[in-house]
Design a protein around this motif. Structure first.
Motif, PDB file in Angstrom:
ATOM      1  N   TRP A 168      50.468  37.707  55.456  1.00  0.00           N
ATOM      2  CA  TRP A 168      49.977  36.268  53.873  1.00  0.00           C
ATOM      3  C   TRP A 168      48.100  36.554  53.980  1.00  0.00           C
ATOM      4  O   TRP A 168      47.787  37.011  54.155  1.00  0.00           O
ATOM      5  CB  TRP A 168      49.590  34.015  54.817  1.00  0.00           C
ATOM      6  CG  TRP A 168      49.539  34.822  55.988  1.00  0.00           C
ATOM      7  CD1 TRP A 168      49.744  35.095  57.151  1.00  0.00           C
ATOM      8  CD2 TRP A 168      48.331  34.460  56.360  1.00  0.00           C
ATOM      9  NE1 TRP A 168      48.849  35.311  58.636  1.00  0.00           N
ATOM     10  CE2 TRP A 168      48.003  34.815  58.364  1.00  0.00           C
ATOM     11  CE3 TRP A 168      47.186  34.411  55.995  1.00  0.00           C
ATOM     12  CZ2 TRP A 168      46.866  34.414  58.980  1.00  0.00           C
ATOM     13  CZ3 TRP A 168      45.922  33.840  56.240  1.00  0.00           C
ATOM     14  CH2 TRP A 168      45.425  34.237  57.787  1.00  0.00           C
ATOM     15  N   VAL A 169      48.400  35.904  52.503  1.00  0.00           N
ATOM     16  CA  VAL A 169      47.106  35.677  51.967  1.00  0.00           C
ATOM     17  C   VAL A 169      46.517  34.570  51.534  1.00  0.00           C
ATOM     18  O   VAL A 169      47.216  33.320  50.989  1.00  0.00           O
ATOM     19  CB  VAL A 169      47.076  36.730  50.266  1.00  0.00           C
ATOM     20  CG1 VAL A 169      45.428  36.340  49.988  1.00  0.00           C
ATOM     21  CG2 VAL A 169      47.446  38.061  51.192  1.00  0.00           C
ATOM     22  N   ALA A 170      44.681  34.712  51.982  1.00  0.00           N
ATOM     23  CA  ALA A 170      44.368  33.347  51.987  1.00  0.00           C
ATOM     24  C   ALA A 170      43.138  33.850  51.009  1.00  0.00           C
ATOM     25  O   ALA A 170      42.600  34.219  51.714  1.00  0.00           O
ATOM     26  CB  ALA A 170      44.018  32.107  53.127  1.00  0.00           C
ATOM     27  N   ASP A 171      43.415  32.819  48.885  1.00  0.00           N
ATOM     28  CA  ASP A 171      41.744  33.270  48.440  1.00  0.00           C
ATOM     29  C   ASP A 171      41.616  32.616  48.490  1.00  0.00           C
ATOM     30  O   ASP A 171      41.390  31.523  47.486  1.00  0.00           O
ATOM     31  CB  ASP A 171      42.822  34.403  47.344  1.00  0.00           C
ATOM     32  CG  ASP A 171      41.062  34.843  46.813  1.00  0.00           C
ATOM     33  OD1 ASP A 171      40.062  33.949  47.274  1.00  0.00           O
ATOM     34  OD2 ASP A 171      41.614  35.501  46.154  1.00  0.00           O
ATOM     35  N   GLY A 172      40.355  31.698  48.870  1.00  0.00           N
ATOM     36  CA  GLY A 172      39.617  30.382  48.685  1.00  0.00           C
ATOM     37  C   GLY A 172      40.828  29.031  49.162  1.00  0.00           C
ATOM     38  O   GLY A 172      41.337  29.399  50.412  1.00  0.00           O
ATOM     39  N   ASP A 173      41.083  28.655  48.414  1.00  0.00           N
ATOM     40  CA  ASP A 173      42.238  27.236  48.502  1.00  0.00           C
ATOM     41  C   ASP A 173      43.036  27.584  48.287  1.00  0.00           C
ATOM     42  O   ASP A 173      44.559  26.645  48.115  1.00  0.00           O
ATOM     43  CB  ASP A 173      41.515  26.010  48.475  1.00  0.00           C
ATOM     44  CG  ASP A 173      40.072  25.159  48.483  1.00  0.00           C
ATOM     45  OD1 ASP A 173      39.977  26.023  49.600  1.00  0.00           O
ATOM     46  OD2 ASP A 173      39.381  24.885  47.946  1.00  0.00           O
ATOM     47  N   VAL A 174      43.714  28.653  48.354  1.00  0.00           N
ATOM     48  CA  VAL A 174      44.950  29.582  47.620  1.00  0.00           C
ATOM     49  C   VAL A 174      45.932  29.413  48.329  1.00  0.00           C
ATOM     50  O   VAL A 174      44.836  31.285  48.788  1.00  0.00           O
ATOM     51  CB  VAL A 174      45.182  29.511  45.767  1.00  0.00           C
ATOM     52  CG1 VAL A 174      46.740  30.718  45.880  1.00  0.00           C
ATOM     53  CG2 VAL A 174      44.799  28.817  44.666  1.00  0.00           C
ATOM     54  N   TRP A 175      46.681  29.226  49.221  1.00  0.00           N
ATOM     55  CA  TRP A 175      47.244  30.932  50.550  1.00  0.00           C
ATOM     56  C   TRP A 175      48.763  30.933  49.892  1.00  0.00           C
ATOM     57  O   TRP A 175      49.563  30.622  48.688  1.00  0.00           O
ATOM     58  CB  TRP A 175      47.876  29.777  52.185  1.00  0.00           C
ATOM     59  CG  TRP A 175      46.239  29.133  52.202  1.00  0.00           C
ATOM     60  CD1 TRP A 175      44.870  28.268  51.273  1.00  0.00           C
ATOM     61  CD2 TRP A 175      46.259  29.733  53.019  1.00  0.00           C
ATOM     62  NE1 TRP A 175      44.627  28.406  52.762  1.00  0.00           N
ATOM     63  CE2 TRP A 175      44.918  28.770  53.545  1.00  0.00           C
ATOM     64  CE3 TRP A 175      46.637  30.255  54.295  1.00  0.00           C
ATOM     65  CZ2 TRP A 175      44.464  28.521  55.236  1.00  0.00           C
ATOM     66  CZ3 TRP A 175      46.136  30.254  55.615  1.00  0.00           C
ATOM     67  CH2 TRP A 175      44.643  29.512  55.753  1.00  0.00           C
ATOM     68  N   THR A 176      49.301  32.166  50.095  1.00  0.00           N
ATOM     69  CA  THR A 176      50.589  32.861  49.411  1.00  0.00           C
ATOM     70  C   THR A 176      50.803  33.997  50.851  1.00  0.00           C
ATOM     71  O   THR A 176      50.011  34.550  51.445  1.00  0.00           O
ATOM     72  CB  THR A 176      50.398  33.936  48.593  1.00  0.00           C
ATOM     73  OG1 THR A 176      49.286  34.972  48.532  1.00  0.00           O
ATOM     74  CG2 THR A 176      50.358  32.978  46.932  1.00  0.00           C
ATOM     75  N   SER A 177      52.271  33.162  50.849  1.00  0.00           N
ATOM     76  CA  SER A 177      53.212  34.581  52.359  1.00  0.00           C
ATOM     77  C   SER A 177      53.973  35.552  51.500  1.00  0.00           C
ATOM     78  O   SER A 177      54.540  35.190  50.236  1.00  0.00           O
ATOM     79  CB  SER A 177      53.194  32.869  53.186  1.00  0.00           C
ATOM     80  OG  SER A 177      54.791  32.085  52.509  1.00  0.00           O
ATOM     81  N   SER A 178      54.123  36.049  52.466  1.00  0.00           N
ATOM     82  CA  SER A 178      55.360  37.094  51.624  1.00  0.00           C
ATOM     83  C   SER A 178      56.483  36.975  52.197  1.00  0.00           C
ATOM     84  O   SER A 178      56.949  35.651  51.643  1.00  0.00           O
ATOM     85  CB  SER A 178      55.365  38.748  52.536  1.00  0.00           C
ATOM     86  OG  SER A 178      55.332  38.509  54.057  1.00  0.00           O
ATOM     87  N   GLY A 179      57.666  37.183  52.808  1.00  0.00           N
ATOM     88  CA  GLY A 179      58.998  37.469  54.055  1.00  0.00           C
ATOM     89  C   GLY A 179      58.993  35.665  53.846  1.00  0.00           C
ATOM     90  O   GLY A 179      58.104  34.948  54.422  1.00  0.00           O
ATOM     91  N   VAL A 180      60.638  35.650  53.912  1.00  0.00           N
ATOM     92  CA  VAL A 180      60.267  33.574  54.348  1.00  0.00           C
ATOM     93  C   VAL A 180      59.800  33.905  56.127  1.00  0.00           C
ATOM     94  O   VAL A 180      59.447  32.089  55.202  1.00  0.00           O
ATOM     95  CB  VAL A 180      62.420  33.704  54.511  1.00  0.00           C
ATOM     96  CG1 VAL A 180      63.029  33.726  52.692  1.00  0.00           C
ATOM     97  CG2 VAL A 180      63.351  34.915  55.298  1.00  0.00           C
ATOM     98  N   SER A 181      60.189  34.211  56.524  1.00  0.00           N
ATOM     99  CA  SER A 181      59.984  34.141  57.815  1.00  0.00           C
ATOM    100  C   SER A 181      58.144  33.823  57.950  1.00  0.00           C
ATOM    101  O   SER A 181      57.855  33.500  58.945  1.00  0.00           O
ATOM    102  CB  SER A 181      60.429  34.561  59.571  1.00  0.00           C
ATOM    103  OG  SER A 181      60.098  35.789  59.328  1.00  0.00           O
TER     104      SER A 181
END
Length: 227
Positions: A168-181
């Motif tokens: 997962w990546v947090a850049d400021g207030d935006v968070w994204t994650s990779s595969g389903v789990s």
């Protein structure tokens, strides 16, 4: 804090229910509000809109009833309508096969782009990052996405600083994650940031999920599977 999970036909089940399990336990320890939002109040199915997904003839899908619609938050200032439970603080966008069909995902992209300026945090799971990218929320930011759909998703927006080796990546207030789990890892990390390490580690223990409370999102054993 008001969390809103977006739903659309063909959403990936664990993209939604992984983070929601963390929030379910969190809600027993601190007061939060959860909305499940979709275009209408009709039940939303995980059934893929892609005919190729049904070539073996299985009948296996789940349906979720939204608690509200995108129209409940109809302006950039999120002036909620009478039945809405206050403005959204955390917006969560799952992935799934439905993201590949414009008639399904375009209303989601439009809603995300419209309300994002008034949301404190925006999060995505798997190729839900493609929705954020198309809404213009990831330009110039570090982000990640599903390894099995890496090429197709990252091609949607060249202005994004895509990070391949990341759970997962947090850049400021935006968070994204990779595969389903990985949505579970991301939500636990978010809980750690907002509510503290003890809260996050306690939730991980309760759901019996193996998670390092010191993890920074870079330990990604699936990075080599990017296609």
């Amino acid at each position: 804090m008001h969390y809103a999970m977006l739903l659309f036909p063909g959403f990936e089940a664990l993209d939604v229910f992984g983070p929601l399990e963390v929030l379910n336990v969190l809600s027993e320890r601190t007061q939060i509000h959860l909305s499940l939002l979709a275009s209408t109040l009709a039940a939303v199915s995980t059934r893929s809109p892609d005919p190729a997904a049904h070539r073996v003839g299985s009948i296996c899908a789940q349906e979720v009833l939204p608690t509200g619609t995108f129209a409940d938050f109809s302006t950039e200032t999120q002036t909620p309508l009478a039945d809405a439970k206050g403005t959204i603080n955390v917006l969560i966008v799952p992935g799934g096969a439905g993201t590949r069909f414009p008639h399904i995902i375009d209303p989601v992209i439009e809603f995300v782009g419209r309300v994002a300026p008034s949301v404190r945090y925006v999060m995505s799971v798997r190729n839900g990052a493609g929705v954020l990218a198309r809404a213009g929320l990831l330009d110039g930011k570090r982000a990640t996405t599903n390894k099995m759909l890496w090429g197709a998703t990252t091609a949607l927006r060249g202005e994004v600083r895509w990070v391949e080796e990341a759970r997962w990546v947090a850049d400021g207030d935006v968070w994204t994650s990779s595969g389903v789990s990985a949505g579970i890892d991301m939500m636990l990390a978010f809980v750690r940031k907002v509510y503290g390490k003890e809260m996050a580690s306690g939730i991980a223990r309760e759901i019996e999920y193996f998670w390092d409370v010191e993890e920074n999102g870079t330990q990604d054993p699936f990075a080599c599977a990017a296609v």
